[in-house]
Design a protein around this motif. Structure first.
Motif, PDB file in Angstrom:
ATOM      1  N   THR A  95       1.335  -1.234   0.127  1.00 60.09           N
ATOM      2  CA  THR A  95       0.148   0.276   0.098  1.00 60.09           C
ATOM      3  C   THR A  95       1.035   1.120   0.101  1.00 60.09           C
ATOM      4  OG1 THR A  95      -1.829  -0.993   1.697  1.00 60.09           O
ATOM      5  CG2 THR A  95      -1.422   1.841   1.264  1.00 60.09           C
ATOM      6  N   ALA A  96       0.556   1.941  -1.001  1.00 61.25           N
ATOM      7  CA  ALA A  96       1.796   3.289  -0.814  1.00 61.25           C
ATOM      8  C   ALA A  96       1.148   4.636  -0.260  1.00 61.25           C
ATOM      9  CB  ALA A  96       1.737   3.425  -2.433  1.00 61.25           C
ATOM     10  N   PHE A  97       0.931   4.950   0.465  1.00 59.86           N
ATOM     11  CA  PHE A  97       0.969   6.609   0.981  1.00 59.86           C
ATOM     12  C   PHE A  97       1.514   7.515  -0.244  1.00 59.86           C
ATOM     13  CE2 PHE A  97      -0.281   5.042   5.378  1.00 59.86           C
ATOM     14  CZ  PHE A  97      -1.036   4.316   4.867  1.00 59.86           C
ATOM     15  N   ILE A  98       1.139   8.539  -0.855  1.00 64.94           N
ATOM     16  CA  ILE A  98       1.435   9.481  -1.907  1.00 64.94           C
ATOM     17  C   ILE A  98       0.009  10.782  -1.186  1.00 64.94           C
ATOM     18  CG2 ILE A  98       1.848   7.861  -3.723  1.00 64.94           C
ATOM     19  CD1 ILE A  98      -1.097   9.385  -5.499  1.00 64.94           C
ATOM     20  N   GLY A  99       1.061  11.893  -1.153  1.00 60.66           N
ATOM     21  CA  GLY A  99       0.929  12.817  -1.545  1.00 60.66           C
ATOM     22  C   GLY A  99       1.351  14.669  -1.116  1.00 60.66           C
ATOM     23  N   ARG A 140       4.624   1.392  -9.189  1.00 60.18           N
ATOM     24  CA  ARG A 140       5.300   0.155  -9.646  1.00 60.18           C
ATOM     25  C   ARG A 140       4.961  -0.764  -9.023  1.00 60.18           C
ATOM     26  NH1 ARG A 140       9.747   4.003 -12.313  1.00 60.18           N
ATOM     27  NH2 ARG A 140      10.572   3.834  -9.652  1.00 60.18           N
ATOM     28  N   VAL A 141       5.228  -0.334  -7.535  1.00 61.22           N
ATOM     29  CA  VAL A 141       5.299  -1.236  -6.691  1.00 61.22           C
ATOM     30  C   VAL A 141       3.803  -1.669  -5.658  1.00 61.22           C
ATOM     31  CG1 VAL A 141       7.983  -0.326  -5.972  1.00 61.22           C
ATOM     32  CG2 VAL A 141       6.368   0.291  -4.292  1.00 61.22           C
ATOM     33  N   SER A 142       3.019  -0.547  -5.475  1.00 61.94           N
ATOM     34  CA  SER A 142       1.949  -1.070  -5.012  1.00 61.94           C
ATOM     35  C   SER A 142       0.940  -1.682  -5.565  1.00 61.94           C
ATOM     36  CB  SER A 142       1.587   0.172  -4.097  1.00 61.94           C
ATOM     37  OG  SER A 142       1.404   1.241  -5.117  1.00 61.94           O
ATOM     38  N   GLN A 143      -0.365  -2.201  -4.816  1.00 63.86           N
ATOM     39  CA  GLN A 143      -1.257  -2.283  -5.105  1.00 63.86           C
ATOM     40  C   GLN A 143      -2.511  -1.857  -4.874  1.00 63.86           C
ATOM     41  OE1 GLN A 143       1.034  -5.086  -3.990  1.00 63.86           O
ATOM     42  NE2 GLN A 143       1.821  -4.429  -5.711  1.00 63.86           N
ATOM     43  N   LYS A 144      -2.169  -1.186  -3.703  1.00 59.93           N
ATOM     44  CA  LYS A 144      -3.104  -0.477  -3.478  1.00 59.93           C
ATOM     45  C   LYS A 144      -2.271   0.852  -2.847  1.00 59.93           C
ATOM     46  CE  LYS A 144      -6.834  -2.941  -2.569  1.00 59.93           C
ATOM     47  NZ  LYS A 144      -8.441  -2.554  -3.157  1.00 59.93           N
ATOM     48  N   PHE A 151       4.308 -10.753   3.880  1.00 57.18           N
ATOM     49  CA  PHE A 151       4.454  -9.572   4.839  1.00 57.18           C
ATOM     50  C   PHE A 151       3.406  -8.484   4.011  1.00 57.18           C
ATOM     51  CE2 PHE A 151       8.543 -10.001   5.227  1.00 57.18           C
ATOM     52  CZ  PHE A 151       8.689 -10.718   6.311  1.00 57.18           C
ATOM     53  N   SER A 152       2.162  -7.667   4.983  1.00 52.73           N
ATOM     54  CA  SER A 152       1.667  -6.535   4.644  1.00 52.73           C
ATOM     55  C   SER A 152       2.684  -4.934   4.217  1.00 52.73           C
ATOM     56  CB  SER A 152       0.671  -6.599   5.902  1.00 52.73           C
ATOM     57  OG  SER A 152       0.101  -4.706   5.386  1.00 52.73           O
ATOM     58  N   VAL A 153       3.101  -4.807   3.332  1.00 52.86           N
ATOM     59  CA  VAL A 153       4.250  -3.417   2.937  1.00 52.86           C
ATOM     60  C   VAL A 153       3.374  -2.166   3.312  1.00 52.86           C
ATOM     61  CG1 VAL A 153       5.805  -2.803   2.166  1.00 52.86           C
ATOM     62  CG2 VAL A 153       5.535  -4.936   2.476  1.00 52.86           C
ATOM     63  N   VAL A 154       3.567  -1.452   4.357  1.00 55.76           N
ATOM     64  CA  VAL A 154       3.209   0.199   3.560  1.00 55.76           C
ATOM     65  C   VAL A 154       4.587   0.743   3.345  1.00 55.76           C
ATOM     66  CG1 VAL A 154       1.695   1.598   4.789  1.00 55.76           C
ATOM     67  CG2 VAL A 154       1.700  -0.478   5.404  1.00 55.76           C
ATOM     68  N   ILE A 155       4.321   1.221   2.743  1.00 58.36           N
ATOM     69  CA  ILE A 155       5.671   3.167   1.818  1.00 58.36           C
ATOM     70  C   ILE A 155       5.033   4.473   1.596  1.00 58.36           C
ATOM     71  CG2 ILE A 155       5.111   1.931  -0.759  1.00 58.36           C
ATOM     72  CD1 ILE A 155       7.813   2.547  -0.945  1.00 58.36           C
ATOM     73  N   VAL A 156       5.773   4.931   2.398  1.00 55.60           N
ATOM     74  CA  VAL A 156       5.198   5.919   2.391  1.00 55.60           C
ATOM     75  C   VAL A 156       6.631   7.227   0.939  1.00 55.60           C
ATOM     76  CG1 VAL A 156       5.835   8.794   3.116  1.00 55.60           C
ATOM     77  CG2 VAL A 156       4.458   6.976   4.456  1.00 55.60           C
TER      78      VAL A 156
END
Length: 265
Positions: free
Chosen positions: A46-50, A225-229, A211-216
């Motif tokens: 899951t990517a956090f963008i902003g 490229r890397v996230s599904q959500k 794992f569940s991966v969360v990336i900012v």
């Protein structure tokens, strides 16, 4: 083991790993996060963008209670890990952080050997009982971080002597050595060159199997490229959350569209 089930349409449906509901974060009188609710799935990136200062890193740090270390910070609302409230008074934040690992923006290996960087977490959490078990954890973690072949002959060398990309993979190996269930990454590639970035991105894709991966990330290309959500934050508000492809090609909110097309941010 991948935690999936099939829905009625026969489509893979991943389980919710983290459930946040009406999360508000304050630094003193200033509100940084405003009523954020989101379900973060297992075995998913899951990517956090902003834009800068939108609250994405602040929210990320709520998930392993890193904000507890800031005196003026106050967190309200619910964050559940496998259905259990991580802010319950009975929860030990140190134990929680063994389950929810974190990798920071700049590589920060301990001033210890490569071996001791990896061994540190399993030792303090009592996860191994013998030197042979510890050796196995160190090797497995370095292999999973795609670093074993590069460092296996110099495990006694200082971790700080590695290149920037190797140091960041060492920090990822250190984070996964405690067998966490969730891996948080706060702009893990921002200090790396393109080749090291590609290596870490490839690694992130492999890690989501376990794992569940969360990336900012500030890089929308990286998120794509890397996230599904993907979750888009703006001014402390979670504006939109959904499948990465949909967020980038057909967002529902005009603010998301404006950010992705470069009109602001």
């Amino acid at each position: 083991m991948t935690n999936m089930r099939l829905n009625e349409a026969g489509v893979d449906k991943r389980e919710t790993k983290i459930k946040a509901k009406d999360v508000n974060v304050y630094y003193g009188a200033s509100q940084a996060i405003k009523s954020v609710s989101v379900d973060i799935l297992d075995n998913t990136v899951t990517a956090f963008i902003g834009p800068s200062g939108c609250g994405k890193s602040t929210f990320l740090r709520c998930i392993n209670r890193m904000n507890d270390t800031i005196d003026i910070c106050r967190v309200e609302g619910d964050i559940l890990l496998d259905g259990a409230d991580i802010y319950d008074k009975k929860v030990d934040p140190v134990t929680l952080r063994a389950r929810v690992g974190m990798v920071f923006q700049k590589p920060n290996p301990f001033p210890k050997s490569i071996y001791d960087n990896i061994a540190y977490g399993p030792r303090i959490h009592g996860l191994v009982s013998t030197k042979a078990d510890l050796d196995q954890v160190v090797e497995k973690s370095l292999r999973r971080a795609a670093l074993w072949d590069e460092v296996k002959d110099r495990l006694d060398a200082p971790g700080t002597g590695l290149s920037g990309g190797q140091q960041q993979r060492l920090c990822i190996a250190r984070a996964i050595a405690t067998a966490p269930e969730v891996l948080l990454m706060d702009e893990p590639c921002s200090a790396l060159d393109p080749i090291a970035t590609a290596q870490v991105e490839e690694l992130i894709d492999e890690l989501r199997r376990d794992f569940s991966v969360v990336i900012v990330t500030h890089s929308m290309q990286q998120a794509a490229r890397v996230s599904q959500k993907t979750a888009f934050f703006h001014l402390g508000v979670l504006v939109e959350y959904g499948d990465t492809t949909q967020i980038f090609t057909n967002p529902e909110d005009q603010r998301t569209q404006d950010y992705i097309t470069g009109r602001f941010g």
